[in-house]
Design an enzyme around this catalytic site. Structure first.
Site, PDB file in Angstrom:
ATOM      1  N   ASN A   1      -7.887   4.341  -2.331  1.00 40.85           N
ATOM      2  CA  ASN A   1      -7.495   3.278  -1.770  1.00 40.85           C
ATOM      3  C   ASN A   1      -6.771   2.520  -2.923  1.00 40.85           C
ATOM      4  OD1 ASN A   1      -6.901   1.318   0.011  1.00 40.85           O
ATOM      5  ND2 ASN A   1      -9.074   0.686   0.497  1.00 40.85           N
TER       6      ASN A   1
ATOM      7  N   CYS B   1       0.890  -1.255   0.161  1.00 44.08           N
ATOM      8  CA  CYS B   1      -0.249  -0.027   0.043  1.00 44.08           C
ATOM      9  C   CYS B   1       0.849   1.258  -0.008  1.00 44.08           C
ATOM     10  CB  CYS B   1      -0.914  -0.049   1.001  1.00 44.08           C
ATOM     11  SG  CYS B   1      -0.041   0.120   2.831  1.00 44.08           S
TER      12      CYS B   1
ATOM     13  N   HIS C   1      -2.250   0.926   7.306  1.00 43.03           N
ATOM     14  CA  HIS C   1      -2.591   0.962   5.795  1.00 43.03           C
ATOM     15  C   HIS C   1      -2.550   2.325   5.339  1.00 43.03           C
ATOM     16  CE1 HIS C   1      -4.382  -0.411   2.149  1.00 43.03           C
ATOM     17  NE2 HIS C   1      -5.332   0.407   2.090  1.00 43.03           N
TER      18      HIS C   1
END
Length: 474
Positions: free
Chosen positions: A415, A99, A394
């Site tokens: 995202n 991520c 994250h």
């Protein structure tokens, strides 16, 4: 070994007073204590028998989140934002912990698009940069094994290198160090492989090999081998790791041909040949290091002080993660200044808390776990961090904010779980959730007040990577 023999052996270990886990005279659950626990639990029930059975039947047969969902908070998600950066395509990290790289490269391609409005945005290859990330982390582990070889295997620092020899998590500092060192290439030139998107087996095999190699290097140090011989052996070991990475991720391209296209899909000029570093210079422009600061909200430590996390870097010769600790209202103002100028930001969160995945919505009142279990969850942010209950897990790309009278009410992030997740690949979070579960933000220097830039240059307090908050973003 038969169960009876195994049980007897375990019992002997537990009863042995010299054993590490010797049985204590007090502190265990005796029959009397168990009876008291059960009595107190029963006294705490209202409508004891029927309610208890009804709750058990419901919880035992359903997902906890489905039962704890706060119906009063189930209205439609407001997707209007008064300040929003241009939309861009949503990527998918699949079953990997990259991520940090997806968010970092999101920022870089957004910056390119802002500065080249007549050109179609560049899609950078994650696979290419990931290859060098893994090779560099392998080298850092092996060098760490050499430098700690005089310490016993159960030493905390030795265990740091051997416990997780390699991982696919990281921070924006890794994007800055790796991209400036190795350059970037378009996604079309080096696309994702199966192991890039599904990293667990590759990481497991490489970790095993690195542990084996690390033990060998420790032995060479113990035998007082020459430094040159040890480094030569490390080079040979890294060549094995390189081969494993090349077979799983593909060997990184060294030159390629590429042509930019305009917003209508028409090619702009002749295609030309690039090296990865030439492409980095053309699309990013300069070394990222020195152009940004990382800020963080960690209420356990003094604000307006700078902290650095030892060994929290992607390359041996790179930059440790360094941050300026700030209150959330000051972090919000930095984010707002950047977003108002059309600049997206790297940011990270504890995304698993109060997350309505179906709606792509994060709010403190999404789930009422306390009422469901007849208790309460009262730790504040500092307490949650200190007890490993919360931390940055994250990274996502901060892309929009909604303001009322200049104050934020909600935020939006891009995202990296694919366009079908959340709200067209994005998540919306209320400001009250943002304050509790947002941790890191990377801000370009031009949006940082001079006083904060000065504070960032303070000699940092050095922290260790075992700290509860300093895991990598995945």
């Amino acid at each position: 070994m038969k169960k009876e023999i195994l049980f007897a052996a375990l019992s002997a270990c537990l009863l042995c007073p010299s054993g590490v886990y010797a049985q204590k005279k007090t502190g265990g659950i005796s029959e009397t204590l168990l009876s008291k626990i059960q009595q107190l639990q029963a006294e705490g029930q209202t409508n004891q028998g029927q309610l208890s059975r009804a709750l058990f039947n419901a919880i035992a047969s359903n997902k906890i989140d489905d039962l704890a969902q706060n119906f009063a908070n189930q209205g439609p998600v407001d997707t209007y934002f008064s300040v929003e950066t241009p939309k861009q395509s949503i990527h998918d990290q699949k079953s990997s912990g990259r991520c940090w790289m997806f968010s970092g490269l999101n920022v870089l391609r957004s910056n390119f698009a802002k500065e080249h409005e007549d050109t179609l945005a560049v899609e950078f290859s994650h696979d290419y940069l990931f290859f060098y990330d893994q090779l560099e982390k392998a080298n850092m582990m092996l060098q760490g094994a050499i430098e700690t070889a005089q310490k016993p295997l159960d030493d905390t620092r030795v265990q740091f290198f051997f416990h997780h020899p390699i991982n696919d998590g990281g921070t924006f500092c890794g994007v800055a160090d790796l991209a400036s060192k190795y350059g970037l290439v378009p996604k079309s030139v080096q696309p994702e492989t199966f192991s890039a998107e599904n990293t667990s087996r590759m990481a497991s095999l490489i970790s095993s090999k690195l542990r084996e190699f690390g033990l060998e290097l420790r032995q060479m140090v113990a035998e007082k081998k020459k430094d040159s011989a040890i480094q030569q052996r490390k080079t040979e070991q890294l060549s094995v790791i390189y081969r494993m990475l090349a077979l799983t991720l593909g060997e990184p391209v060294k030159t390629f041909t590429y042509a930019h296209v305009d917003k209508n899909g028409r090619q702009k000029g002749e295609a030309r040949q690039y090296t990865p570093k030439e492409f980095y210079t053309e699309t990013v422009g300069k070394d990222l290091n020195g152009t940004f600061i990382m800020v963080m909200n960690d209420p356990r430590h003094e604000y307006h002080k700078t902290y650095e996390v030892e060994f929290d870097r992607h390359t041996y010769d790179g930059h440790n993660w360094k941050y300026l600790n700030l209150p959330m209202d000051e972090i919000a103002q930095l984010a707002i200044a950047s977003l108002k100028d059309g600049r997206k930001l790297y940011s990270s969160y504890d995304v698993g808390k109060q997350f309505d995945r179906k709606r792509g919505y994060l709010d403190l009142e999404n789930y009422d776990y306390g009422s469901l279990f007849g208790t309460s969850f009262n730790m504040d942010k500092a307490q949650r961090i200190s007890t490993f209950d919360s931390g940055s897990t994250h990274a996502m790309t901060l892309t929009a904010v909604d303001l009322e009278d200049g104050k934020p009410t909600k935020w939006k992030v891009e995202n990296s779980w694919g366009a079908a997740s959340g709200i067209a690949g994005c998540l919306v979070m209320t400001n009250r959730w943002f304050n509790e579960y947002m941790f890191r933000l990377v801000v370009n220097n031009e949006y940082v007040p001079a006083q904060l830039l000065k504070e960032y240059e303070q000699a940092p307090v050095m922290l260790m990577p075992e700290d509860p908050l300093f895991g990598v973003d995945e």
